[in-house]
Design a protein around this motif. Structure first.
Motif, PDB file in Angstrom:
ATOM      1  N   VAL A  63     -60.058  10.455 -43.881  1.00 21.12           N
ATOM      2  CA  VAL A  63     -58.892  10.096 -43.590  1.00 21.12           C
ATOM      3  C   VAL A  63     -57.910  11.176 -44.506  1.00 21.12           C
ATOM      4  CG1 VAL A  63     -57.086   8.691 -43.872  1.00 21.12           C
ATOM      5  CG2 VAL A  63     -59.168   7.950 -42.935  1.00 21.12           C
ATOM      6  N   ILE A 110     -73.917 -10.485 -48.779  1.00 22.68           N
ATOM      7  CA  ILE A 110     -73.765 -10.971 -47.366  1.00 22.68           C
ATOM      8  C   ILE A 110     -72.352 -10.462 -46.918  1.00 22.68           C
ATOM      9  CG2 ILE A 110     -73.219 -13.547 -46.375  1.00 22.68           C
ATOM     10  CD1 ILE A 110     -74.656 -14.227 -48.925  1.00 22.68           C
ATOM     11  N   ILE A 156     -62.289   3.340 -39.283  1.00 22.67           N
ATOM     12  CA  ILE A 156     -62.448   4.936 -39.458  1.00 22.67           C
ATOM     13  C   ILE A 156     -63.277   4.975 -40.936  1.00 22.67           C
ATOM     14  CG2 ILE A 156     -61.117   7.275 -39.957  1.00 22.67           C
ATOM     15  CD1 ILE A 156     -59.012   5.441 -38.632  1.00 22.67           C
ATOM     16  N   VAL A 175     -60.721   0.311 -48.735  1.00 23.87           N
ATOM     17  CA  VAL A 175     -61.554   1.497 -49.340  1.00 23.87           C
ATOM     18  C   VAL A 175     -62.155   0.938 -50.676  1.00 23.87           C
ATOM     19  CG1 VAL A 175     -60.508   3.173 -47.898  1.00 23.87           C
ATOM     20  CG2 VAL A 175     -59.499   2.554 -50.184  1.00 23.87           C
ATOM     21  N   GLY A 176     -62.423  -0.166 -50.875  1.00 26.47           N
ATOM     22  CA  GLY A 176     -62.887  -0.612 -52.036  1.00 26.47           C
ATOM     23  C   GLY A 176     -61.874  -1.243 -52.977  1.00 26.47           C
ATOM     24  N   ARG A 177     -62.219  -2.029 -54.275  1.00 25.02           N
ATOM     25  CA  ARG A 177     -61.325  -2.534 -55.200  1.00 25.02           C
ATOM     26  C   ARG A 177     -61.547  -1.858 -56.474  1.00 25.02           C
ATOM     27  NH1 ARG A 177     -58.989  -7.251 -53.699  1.00 25.02           N
ATOM     28  NH2 ARG A 177     -59.128  -8.160 -55.535  1.00 25.02           N
ATOM     29  N   TYR A 230     -65.770   7.093 -43.621  1.00 27.16           N
ATOM     30  CA  TYR A 230     -65.968   8.401 -44.245  1.00 27.16           C
ATOM     31  C   TYR A 230     -67.299   8.877 -44.316  1.00 27.16           C
ATOM     32  CZ  TYR A 230     -66.517  11.859 -47.733  1.00 27.16           C
ATOM     33  OH  TYR A 230     -66.742  13.121 -48.589  1.00 27.16           O
ATOM     34  N   ASP A 231     -68.117   7.863 -44.825  1.00 25.07           N
ATOM     35  CA  ASP A 231     -69.703   8.088 -44.662  1.00 25.07           C
ATOM     36  C   ASP A 231     -70.022   8.207 -43.138  1.00 25.07           C
ATOM     37  OD1 ASP A 231     -71.989   7.401 -46.998  1.00 25.07           O
ATOM     38  OD2 ASP A 231     -72.749   7.156 -45.194  1.00 25.07           O
ATOM     39  N   GLU A 239     -65.573  -7.484 -41.816  1.00 22.07           N
ATOM     40  CA  GLU A 239     -65.140  -9.012 -41.516  1.00 22.07           C
ATOM     41  C   GLU A 239     -63.526  -9.065 -40.997  1.00 22.07           C
ATOM     42  OE1 GLU A 239     -65.668 -11.159 -45.348  1.00 22.07           O
ATOM     43  OE2 GLU A 239     -67.829 -10.975 -45.232  1.00 22.07           O
ATOM     44  N   LYS A 278     -62.980 -16.333 -44.937  1.00 23.69           N
ATOM     45  CA  LYS A 278     -64.158 -17.340 -44.190  1.00 23.69           C
ATOM     46  C   LYS A 278     -63.404 -18.210 -43.222  1.00 23.69           C
ATOM     47  CE  LYS A 278     -66.056 -14.609 -45.771  1.00 23.69           C
ATOM     48  NZ  LYS A 278     -65.858 -13.324 -46.905  1.00 23.69           N
ATOM     49  N   ILE A 291     -59.021   1.528 -42.135  1.00 24.32           N
ATOM     50  CA  ILE A 291     -59.893   2.613 -42.991  1.00 24.32           C
ATOM     51  C   ILE A 291     -61.045   2.080 -43.885  1.00 24.32           C
ATOM     52  CG2 ILE A 291     -59.539   4.731 -44.639  1.00 24.32           C
ATOM     53  CD1 ILE A 291     -56.694   4.818 -43.690  1.00 24.32           C
ATOM     54  N   GLY A 294     -65.225   1.337 -43.618  1.00 26.43           N
ATOM     55  CA  GLY A 294     -66.406   0.568 -42.811  1.00 26.43           C
ATOM     56  C   GLY A 294     -67.284  -0.419 -43.590  1.00 26.43           C
ATOM     57  N   GLY A 295     -66.609  -0.793 -44.921  1.00 28.62           N
ATOM     58  CA  GLY A 295     -67.263  -1.721 -45.877  1.00 28.62           C
ATOM     59  C   GLY A 295     -67.100  -3.099 -45.324  1.00 28.62           C
ATOM     60  N   VAL A 296     -67.242  -4.071 -46.279  1.00 28.73           N
ATOM     61  CA  VAL A 296     -67.447  -5.569 -46.067  1.00 28.73           C
ATOM     62  C   VAL A 296     -66.022  -5.858 -45.612  1.00 28.73           C
ATOM     63  CG1 VAL A 296     -68.362  -7.572 -47.095  1.00 28.73           C
ATOM     64  CG2 VAL A 296     -68.868  -5.339 -48.252  1.00 28.73           C
ATOM     65  N   ILE A 297     -64.899  -5.564 -46.317  1.00 30.49           N
ATOM     66  CA  ILE A 297     -63.583  -6.336 -45.690  1.00 30.49           C
ATOM     67  C   ILE A 297     -63.374  -5.626 -44.445  1.00 30.49           C
ATOM     68  CG2 ILE A 297     -61.296  -6.153 -46.499  1.00 30.49           C
ATOM     69  CD1 ILE A 297     -61.861  -6.359 -49.425  1.00 30.49           C
TER      70      ILE A 297
HETATM   71  P1  NAD Z   1     -66.435  -1.504 -49.728  1.00 29.00           P
HETATM   72  O1  NAD Z   1     -67.003  -0.760 -50.956  1.00 29.00           O
HETATM   73  O2  NAD Z   1     -67.394  -2.597 -49.051  1.00 29.00           O
HETATM   74  O3  NAD Z   1     -66.190  -0.550 -48.539  1.00 29.00           O
HETATM   75  C1  NAD Z   1     -65.410   0.366 -48.705  1.00 29.00           C
HETATM   76  C2  NAD Z   1     -65.781   1.480 -47.579  1.00 29.00           C
HETATM   77  O4  NAD Z   1     -64.542   2.364 -47.472  1.00 29.00           O
HETATM   78  C3  NAD Z   1     -66.961   2.207 -47.842  1.00 29.00           C
HETATM   79  O5  NAD Z   1     -67.794   2.189 -46.578  1.00 29.00           O
HETATM   80  C4  NAD Z   1     -66.423   3.605 -48.038  1.00 29.00           C
HETATM   81  O6  NAD Z   1     -67.226   4.565 -47.625  1.00 29.00           O
HETATM   82  C5  NAD Z   1     -65.155   3.806 -47.432  1.00 29.00           C
HETATM   83  N1  NAD Z   1     -64.338   4.777 -47.619  1.00 29.00           N
HETATM   84  C6  NAD Z   1     -63.804   5.097 -48.987  1.00 29.00           C
HETATM   85  N2  NAD Z   1     -63.089   6.151 -49.161  1.00 29.00           N
HETATM   86  C7  NAD Z   1     -62.770   6.447 -47.742  1.00 29.00           C
HETATM   87  C8  NAD Z   1     -61.941   7.314 -47.016  1.00 29.00           C
HETATM   88  N3  NAD Z   1     -61.092   8.136 -47.623  1.00 29.00           N
HETATM   89  N4  NAD Z   1     -61.940   7.261 -45.821  1.00 29.00           N
HETATM   90  C9  NAD Z   1     -62.695   6.510 -44.928  1.00 29.00           C
HETATM   91  N5  NAD Z   1     -63.701   5.543 -45.557  1.00 29.00           N
HETATM   92  C10 NAD Z   1     -63.571   5.530 -46.844  1.00 29.00           C
HETATM   93  O7  NAD Z   1     -64.971  -2.048 -50.268  1.00 29.00           O
HETATM   94  P2  NAD Z   1     -64.026  -3.280 -49.511  1.00 29.00           P
HETATM   95  O8  NAD Z   1     -64.716  -3.322 -47.942  1.00 29.00           O
HETATM   96  O9  NAD Z   1     -62.764  -2.847 -49.596  1.00 29.00           O
HETATM   97  O10 NAD Z   1     -64.487  -4.730 -50.357  1.00 29.00           O
HETATM   98  C11 NAD Z   1     -64.206  -4.471 -51.762  1.00 29.00           C
HETATM   99  C12 NAD Z   1     -64.989  -5.347 -52.404  1.00 29.00           C
HETATM  100  O11 NAD Z   1     -64.891  -6.787 -52.150  1.00 29.00           O
HETATM  101  C13 NAD Z   1     -66.559  -5.004 -52.339  1.00 29.00           C
HETATM  102  O12 NAD Z   1     -67.126  -4.631 -53.388  1.00 29.00           O
HETATM  103  C14 NAD Z   1     -67.242  -6.407 -51.796  1.00 29.00           C
HETATM  104  O13 NAD Z   1     -68.173  -6.632 -52.523  1.00 29.00           O
HETATM  105  C15 NAD Z   1     -66.068  -7.364 -52.183  1.00 29.00           C
HETATM  106  N6  NAD Z   1     -66.044  -8.465 -51.002  1.00 29.00           N
HETATM  107  C16 NAD Z   1     -67.116  -8.965 -50.539  1.00 29.00           C
HETATM  108  C17 NAD Z   1     -67.152  -9.695 -49.516  1.00 29.00           C
HETATM  109  C18 NAD Z   1     -68.549 -10.425 -49.148  1.00 29.00           C
HETATM  110  O14 NAD Z   1     -69.410 -10.494 -49.935  1.00 29.00           O
HETATM  111  N7  NAD Z   1     -68.768 -10.941 -47.831  1.00 29.00           N
HETATM  112  C19 NAD Z   1     -66.170  -9.664 -48.637  1.00 29.00           C
HETATM  113  C20 NAD Z   1     -65.196  -8.857 -48.685  1.00 29.00           C
HETATM  114  C21 NAD Z   1     -65.069  -8.299 -50.105  1.00 29.00           C
END
Ligand code: NAD
Ligand code: FAD
Length: 466
Positions: free
Chosen positions: A237, A349, A202, A270-272, A204-205, A187, A50, A179, A181-184
């Motif tokens: 990927v 958020i 990039i 790609v997540g945690r 996957y979904d 941001e 942030k 790699i 398109g989630g939260v991290i």
């Molecule tokens: P995420 O789950 O938000 O996003 C991961 C993305 O990667 C998903 O969209 C998924 O479809 C994609 N993905 C997975 N495998 C893939 C592949 N092989 N090729 C391409 N795309 C692929 O995870 P994140 O962004 O890594 O964040 C991790 C955790 O940290 C989340 O659970 C989130 O809640 C937390 N976080 C929260 C905030 C916030 O609250 N603002 C900010 C940062 C992180």
């Protein structure tokens, strides 16, 4: 030394739990392997991200939006080193604040890796390998999570990086490949886009932020695209390689064609995954499921009755505020109280600009469950407040039960919605209807008026101001 409660891990789950348990009369120890307290959130997560989002937002505004307000700054520029130093200072102050809170609340802090000797004894091993053993009647595991990876990617922490390194770069990437398109991804992708990098996400979904309401994914992708971020959704990927300063990502699209992306940095987001390494759980036979999460019952108790677990290391959303609520609840259970967490109302958020905020059921979930619902959607651009500031992107969408009018879900994209989401979360906790929200007097001009307007549309189908 003997304690009523030993907490392992000082993230938002662990440190809050330690404070609460102490306030409820327990003798508490907190074990943390790093020298600063606060866990992922304060050191390499919520707070540093942030800080960089805010700094880069100021620069982006100076570059792109000040002129419209009649403010001229010749050649706005930034010192990235200073930005990173400021972020580090914010971390320093915030983590020092946790140390202060531990002292204030009589929590004894042990620095070192905590591991089980048996179900009441924890070995704390310091960096120099010296150790001591402490005893606890109850143990709370709050060891959090670490970045996930894809099996074929080697994170070198220089050019192929996770969020931890992305928060501490020495230079602005020329082309950052993200790699995920989630939260991290969104941001940190925003941070570097605003600071001048080319950014390609990039995913996957078939849509970004796949678990959020589809309207949000569409709107967010549209506005981030306007800001210059490129998206390749529906891409799997298959490899990531580095050749000196160049990183190549290969992916397969929906037509099974191979697409090649080249950049100088690749952020893997790609997540945690839950983190239990080093705990020696095998010594106490605490059950861990296939996802690596510690299994707990509704009181956060593991299969061993005096060992509990909370936060990212167990099932559920990996969010700081979810970990905190669980930290409080487990302390209350230990004090024989009867806490309750409403998991349906944990706000989600994303701190892009505009921000994204959601609570309750998504429209997709309601459709799938065949529930009868109605919806009211109000565009931010119709608000006087938005036109005054120039932040006109986004909307508020209210979903309510078609028969009872109870609000079931709220999804927003727009300026300051990260803070606005709490109005509807409180309303939903008290099971308010869309009519209730529509009839409440909202300050003018505020962004919150979009909530009143969207509620009015959900309630009686008619807009006042659009
Ligand atoms: P995420 O789950 O938000 O996003 C991961 C993305 O990667 C998903 O969209 C998924 O479809 C994609 N993905 C997975 N495998 C893939 C592949 N092989 N090729 C391409 N795309 C692929 O995870 P994140 O962004 O890594 O964040 C991790 C955790 O940290 C989340 O659970 C989130 O809640 C937390 N976080 C929260 C905030 C916030 O609250 N603002 C900010 C940062 C992180
Ligand atoms: P953690 O914060 O991970 O803390 C666990 C602690 O346990 C760590 O300090 C670790 O060193 C310690 N530990 C582990 N094993 C041992 C051991 N054996 N002995 C001693 N200590 C040990 N969430 C939000 O809600 N909002 C956000 O804006 C947000 N932004 C984020 C941005 C990024 C870049 C990242 C990576 C995450 C973000 N998150 C955000 C997620 C949030 O950080 C986590 O959900 C939260 O930190 C989880 O808290 P926790 O207490 O469960 O674990």
């Amino acid at each position: 030394m003997k304690y009523d409660v030993i907490v392992i891990g000082s993230g938002p789950g662990g440190y809050i739990s330690a404070i609460k348990a102490s306030q409820l009369g327990k003798k508490v120890a907190l074990v943390e392997k790093y020298s600063t307290l606060g866990g992922t959130c304060l050191n390499v997560g919520c707070i540093p991200s942030k800080a960089l989002l805010d700094s880069s937002h100021h620069y982006y505004d100076a570059l792109n939006n000040f002129e419209e307000h009649g403010i001229s700054i010749k050649n706005p520029s930034f010192d990235f080193g200073k930005m990173i130093n400021r972020k580090n200072k914010v971390i320093e102050n915030t983590t020092a604040g946790i140390k202060f809170l531990m002292d204030k609340n009589n929590v004894t802090v042990y620095e070192g890796l905590g591991s089980f000797e048996d179900n009441t004894h924890i070995k704390v091993t310091k960096k120099d390998s010296s150790f001591e053993i402490i005893e606890g009647e109850n143990i709370i595991i709050a060891t959090g999570s670490k970045p996930s990876n894809l099996p074929f990617i080697k994170i070198d922490k220089e050019k192929i990086i996770t969020s931890t390194e992305a928060l501490n770069l020495k230079e602005i990437p020329k082309h950052l490949l993200v790699i995920g398109g989630g939260v991290i991804g969104l941001e940190l992708g925003s941070v570097y886009k605003r600071l001048g990098a080319n950014v390609t996400v990039i995913e996957y979904d078939s849509k970004i932020t796949p678990t959020m309401d589809s309207d949000i994914s569409r709107e967010l992708q549209k506005v981030l695209k306007k800001q210059g971020i490129k998206f390749a959704t529906g891409h799997r990927v298959t490899s990531v390689t580095r050749n000196n300063d160049e990183v190549t990502v290969k992916a397969t699209n929906k037509k099974e064609e191979e697409i090649i992306f080249k950049g100088d940095f690749c952020l893997v987001a790609v997540g945690r995954k839950p983190y239990t390494e080093g705990l020696a759980l095998e010594k106490v036979d605490v059950k861990v499921n296939e996802q690596g999460q510690i299994e707990v019952n509704k009181q956060f108790q593991t299969n061993i009755s005096n060992i509990y677990a909370i936060g990212d290391v167990i099932n559920g959303l990996m969010l700081a505020h979810k970990a905190e609520e669980e930290g409080i609840a487990v302390a209350e259970y230990l004090a024989k109280q009867k806490p309750h967490i409403n998991y349906d109302l944990i706000p989600k958020i994303i701190y892009t600009w505009p921000e994204v905020a959601s609570v309750g059921k998504t429209e997709d979930e309601l459709k799938n469950s065949k529930m009868e619902y109605k919806s009211g959607k109000f565009p931010m651009r119709a608000l006087g407040r938005s036109r005054a500031s120039g932040d006109i992107d986004g909307f508020v969408k209210i979903l309510a039960d078609k028969n009872t009018d109870e609000i079931l879900g709220v999804h927003m994209v727009g300026a300051r919605v990260a803070d606005l989401i709490m109005e509807v979360t409180v309303a939903m906790e008290y099971r308010a209807s869309s009519e209730d929200l529509a009839r409440i007097c909202h300050g003018h001009p505020t962004y919150s008026e979009a909530i009143k307007e969207a509620s009015k549309i959900a309630w009686d189908g008619v807009a006042l101001n659009s």
